[in-house]
Each structure stands twice: as structure tokens, then as C-alpha cells.
Write an enzyme that holds these catalytic residues in place. Structure first.
Site, mmCIF file in Angstrom:
data_model
loop_
_atom_site.group_PDB
_atom_site.id
_atom_site.type_symbol
_atom_site.label_atom_id
_atom_site.label_comp_id
_atom_site.label_asym_id
_atom_site.label_seq_id
_atom_site.Cartn_x
_atom_site.Cartn_y
_atom_site.Cartn_z
ATOM 1 N N ASP A 90 -19.766 -0.503 41.007
ATOM 2 C CA ASP A 90 -20.793 -1.486 41.342
ATOM 3 C C ASP A 90 -22.117 -1.223 40.630
ATOM 4 O OD1 ASP A 90 -22.160 -3.516 42.576
ATOM 5 O OD2 ASP A 90 -22.488 -2.420 44.439
ATOM 6 N N ASP A 318 -23.810 -7.578 37.279
ATOM 7 C CA ASP A 318 -23.295 -6.871 38.451
ATOM 8 C C ASP A 318 -21.774 -6.828 38.433
ATOM 9 O OD1 ASP A 318 -22.814 -5.781 40.912
ATOM 10 O OD2 ASP A 318 -23.704 -7.400 42.084
#
Ligand SMILES: *[C@@H]1O[C@H](CO)[C@@H](O)[C@H](O)[C@H]1NC(C)=O
Ligand SMILES: *[C@@H]1O[C@H](CO)[C@@H](O)[C@H](O)[C@H]1NC(C)=O
Ligand SMILES: *[C@@H]1O[C@H](CO)[C@@H](O)[C@H](O)[C@H]1NC(C)=O
Ligand SMILES: *[C@@H]1O[C@H](CO)[C@@H](O)[C@H](O)[C@H]1NC(C)=O
Ligand SMILES: CC(=O)N[C@H]1CO[C@H](CO)[C@@H](O)[C@@H]1O
Length: 442
Positions: A90, A318
Site C-alpha cells: 500500500d 496508490d
């Protein structure tokens, strides 16, 4: 996943102690990214073992598709003896955390589902008075720290943008990697959250199925890329392969730079600046200048993309978000332009969560308008159509974008849009490299 902007988190952590216990001169870590079934995990691992490089480390990144997840997983071996866990890779958050269980006799728990600190001789919860812990706040420590109390662990709470939360003890462990030459590399003083309480859709919901935690790769000092960055050149890169392909190609997360490959990739790599937003120091921001559909520039005012003086807006890259989320004015233009140009029939029923879907039963190979993003510095990101039109059910494909739901949030280039590209996050030079040819080499 988007962590809440915790500017304070980053200001502080002093130098995170970090040591490699290995004689090998490891120049980078290569971790397979997994996005598939257990079977596929095995596939990537064996692929991993067959890679031949000099001394280096490589871990798989797995797609979470096997569990219905749009995430990519990295395998992390933590503790002594090592316990293998799968973490969501992440770039939208900093904290590395794993689900933890305080069981003493854990034989009743399924292995590889949770970290068992009592089964590790090297587990060390930070004391609340230690600087590493005090620097973690805010969020405020749930209990005031009693300096003289011996067992007063460093409690953390780490929120994500959707209200999900992980909390537990901020701790230290040893992590272990296999190098490509079958050596083991141990990294000591690795800081992570031992998450005893985890709640909310991002960390318990469907997208989290199969994951045992999150590997935050953000810009803050507690992230994986920051803790290991010092040792590996403060760079990392990944390639997220299209997980709908069969067999699923192996994706990799590389910490450091894979020098043997640089020559090939560098000649084809394009760069854009990574922008800094002091109010959200976790995120890797890029600047979108314009959006084109079939090479026609859409009328989106540049201010729609900018980061304002309150730190709102901007666009982040992201890996922990699946769809691409765009500021509402930009989304409206892009959606309208697609609607004008896509001539395929609509499905009988609207598809929840998507504003543009088509029934492709009448076409053998649907063709969509070409989308491209012109970025700061002039480079252009041209994703293949499979990155923005995805199959949501049989013979139905939808535009894989949504408007951002909070007015203030950044736009997000999600992991679907990133598929098939090599992305290199060069933190020292504050630039993002991308190449549509880079994945083949990996
Ligand atoms: C752990 O639990 C198992 C199953 O209940 C039992 O057989 C075993 O003896 C226990 N071990 C310890 C160390 O308590
Ligand atoms: C701190 O812990 C010590 C030792 O457990 C105890 O004697 C003391 O009362 C505690 N202080 C506070 C303010 O709770
Ligand atoms: C390293 O490889 C061995 C043998 O394949 C495997 O059993 C072990 O789990 C691996 N360890 C790590 C840390 O990847
Ligand atoms: C798609 O179109 C075909 C042919 O008209 C129809 O039979 C099918 O039910 C449609 N599917 C959906 C999901 O709308
Ligand atoms: C827009 C842009 O910068 N494109 C370049 C990306 O890299 C290739 C290979 O070097 C160039 O040919 C493009 O011009």
C-alpha cells in the site's frame, strides 16, 4: 488505501534503527507481488526461486483476486522462527502492521492467519516512553504513559480514510528474506504494529480477504520503504501485472534498484515529479496537467488538479486502492466524454458503483476511446483500455472510475490503472518513473 493525513506522524520518528545481519552485499530486495490463489502464490514463489541475479532479495507480490480482493499482497516473514504473513502492498499509508493474536497455545489457530508474538523469541513491544513511541503520536495514546511501569507497551491507533482503524502495540521484530542465491537475510529492529483490534471495511472487509496486514510503503518514516530505504538507495519499484490473465504473471516489488535491469528500463522510462504536500506527508503526489480522450484534450480547469493551501486536492498514486477516484469536476467531464463516444448498448440493469457500463455481448472485442494523462514535466501516461474498462460481470464492462466522495480528498490513481507499468518511486530525487515496457524485464 488512504491513511488519514497524519502530518505529525512523519515529523518525528528519529532515525529508525535498522541493521542487516548478513555478509552478502545485498543491493535490493525483490518481493513477488501476489494477486491470485494459493496455487498461484506457489507459482510465483517457484518463479522467484528460478530468477538468477547476483546477491539480492526478492519477495513475491500476489494478487488478492483469489480472495475476491483487488489488492496486491507481499509475503513477509517476521519473527524468530519466521512466521509468513501476507500483507497488502500500500503506497497510500505508512504503517506496517499485522493481525496479532495473544494466544499462548496457538495450535488451535490456523497458521498464516495471524502473527503470534508469543511464538517469537525476538518480539519486542516498544515501551510507551521510548522516543520511537512518543514520536508516533498523534493519534493520542489511548492511555497516558507511565514511565516507571515496566510493562507499558506503546499503543498505537492508525486510521484509514474510510474510518477503518488498526490498533495494538507498536513493536520491533526481525524480518527474514530469502535472497535469490538462497541465502537468508535478516533485518533487525524492524518496526511494525502488532494489531490486536482492527475494524472497518478497509481492514476487515471483502477487499481484505486473504490479507494478514498492510505493508505501508508511503513517504513517512515508519513505512517499509523508509525503514529499508536507507539501506537500499531510497527507491522502490513495482509492476502490477494484469491479474485477470491466466496463468497470472508474477509481479514484483523491488526495494532498491535492480541494477542489472536498469540499462534496459532506463532507456524507455518516462518521469514525472513526485510532489510534496506538507499536510499529507504520507502520499506520493503526481501532477496531472490534462486528460485526453482519443487525443482530444478535455475541458478540465487545471485548478481541479492542484493541491490547495489547505492541503486538499492533488492526485496520488496508490497501490492499495483498486479503482481510480477523480475530483468530481474532472470525473464529470471524463464520464461525459466516454458516454458520448462509447456506442455499445447499456446492460439491462445498472451496475452498482459504476456510472458507465456496456453490454459487450454483441462485440467480439470492444474498443474504447484512448485515455491519456499528461503529467507535470510533459510525460504522458497512456494506460491500455483494460486498465480503465473492466469486466464486472459476464459480458458487462464498466468504466473503472468513481468520483472522490470527500470534497477535500486527493484524486487517486488506483492499482487497476497502474497495471502493466513499471513504476519507480525515486524518493531522493522525488520523481516517479514509469514505463510500459519495464514489466517484461521483471
Ligand atoms: C496446546 O493445545 C493442544 C490442543 O488443545 C494440546 O494438545 C497441547 O498440549 C497444548 N500445548 C501446550 C504447550 O499447552
Ligand atoms: C506508575 O507505575 C508505578 C509502578 O507500577 C506505580 O507505582 C505508579 O503509581 C504509577 N503512576 C501512575 C501515575 O499511575
Ligand atoms: C526460504 O526458502 C525456504 C526453502 O524454499 C522456505 O522454506 C522458507 O520459507 C523461505 N523463507 C523465507 C523467509 O522466504
Ligand atoms: C446483453 O445483451 C444480450 C443481447 O441483447 C442479452 O441477451 C443479455 O441479456 C444482455 N445482458 C445484460 C447483462 O444486459
Ligand atoms: C511523453 C514522453 O515523455 N514520452 C516518452 C517516454 O519514453 C519514450 C522512450 O524513451 C519516449 O520515446 C517518449 O517520447
Amino acid at each position: 488505501m488512504l491513511s488519514l493525513s497524519l502530518s505529525s506522524l512523519s515529523v518525528l520518528l528519529p532515525i529508525l534503527l535498522y541493521a542487516a545481519v548478513a555478509t552478502a552485499s545485498v543491493q535490493f530486495l525483490k518481493l513477488p507481488l501476489l494477486h491470485s490463489s494459493q496455487h498461484h502464490i506457489q507459482t510465483s514463489l517457484s518463479h522467484y526461486r528460478h530468477h538468477r541475479h547476483r546477491q539480492n532479495l526478492k519477495s513475491p507480490v500476489i494478487s488478492g483476486a483469489f480472495a475476491g480482493s483487488g489488492q496486491y499482497f507481499v509475503s513477509l516473514h517476521i519473527g524468530s522462527p519466521p512466521q509468513a504473513l501476507l500483507l497488502v502492498a500500500d503506497t497510500g499509508s505508512d504503517l506496517i502492521w499485522v493481525k496479532c493474536s495473544a494466544c499462548r497455545n496457538c495450535s488451535l489457530h490456523s497458521p498464516r492467519s495471524t502473527f503470534f508474538p508469543r511464538h517469537s523469541s525476538s518480539f519486542y513491544p516498544h515501551h510507551c516512553f521510548q522516543r520511537t513511541c512518543r514520536n508516533l503520536a498523534p493519534p493520542p495514546q489511548p492511555n497516558p504513559c507511565n514511565r516507571t511501569k515496566l510493562h507499558s507497551p506503546c499503543r498505537y491507533e492508525y486510521p484509514y480514510a474510510d474510518g477503518s482503524l488498526t490498533s495494538g502495540f507498536f513493536s520491533q521484530e526481525i524480518i527474514t528474506f530469502n535472497t535469490t542465491t538462497s541465502q537468508q537475510l535478516q533485518l533487525k529492529h524492524f518496526n511494525f504494529g502488532c494489531g490486536f483490534h482492527n475494524s472497518g471495511p478497509s481492514v476487515t472487509g471483502e477487499s481484505f480477504n486473504g490479507a494478514n496486514g498492510v505493508m505501508g510503503l508511503g513517504r513517512g518514516p515508519i513505512s517499509f520503504s523508509s525503514q529499508l530505504g536507507r539501506r537500499f538507495g531510497n527507491k522502490f519499484s513495482y509492476c502490477l501485472m494484469d491479474y485477470t490473465l491466466s496463468p497470472t504473471p508474477t509481479s514484483f516489488l523491488v526495494i532498491g534498484s535492480e541494477q542489472n535491469d536498469v540499462v534496459g528500463v532506463n532507456s524507455k522510462i518516462n518521469f514525472t515529479a513526485l510532489l510534496v504536500n506538507p499536510l499529507s506527508p504520507t502520499f506520493y503526489y503526481i501532477g496531472i496537467k490534462s486528460v485526453y480522450l482519443n487525443d482530444v484534450k478535455l475541458p478540465i480547469h487545471p485548478s481541479v488538479w492542484s493541491i490547495d493551501e489547505l492541503g486538499n486536492g492533488g492526485t496520488i498514486i496508490d497501490s492499495g486502492t483498486t479503482l481510480t477516484l477523480l475530483a468530481a469536476p474532472a470525473y464529470r467531464e471524463i464520464l461525459a466524454a466516454f458516454k458520448r463516444q462509447v456506442k455499445l448498448p447499456s446492460p439491462a440493469e445498472p451496475i452498482q458503483g459504476f456510472d458507465l457500463c456496456v453490454n459487450i455481448s454483441g462485440t467480439s472485442r470492444p474498443s474504447y476511446p484512448k485515455l491519456s494523462f499528461e503529467l507535470v514535466g510533459g510525460s504522458v501516461l497512456r494506460p491500455p483500455q483494460g486498465n480503465y474498462f473492466i469486466e464486472t460481470s459476464e459480458l458487462v464492462e464498466c468504466l473503472a472510475m468513481q468520483p472522490i466522495n470527500q470534497e477535500s480528498g486527493p484524486s487517486v490513481i488506483g492499482n487497476l490503472m497502474q497495471q502493466g507499468f513499471l513504476f519507480e518511486f525515486d524518493r531522493d530525487r522525488s520523481r516517479l518513473g514509469f514505463s510500459h515496457h519495464g514489466c517484461a524485464i521483471r
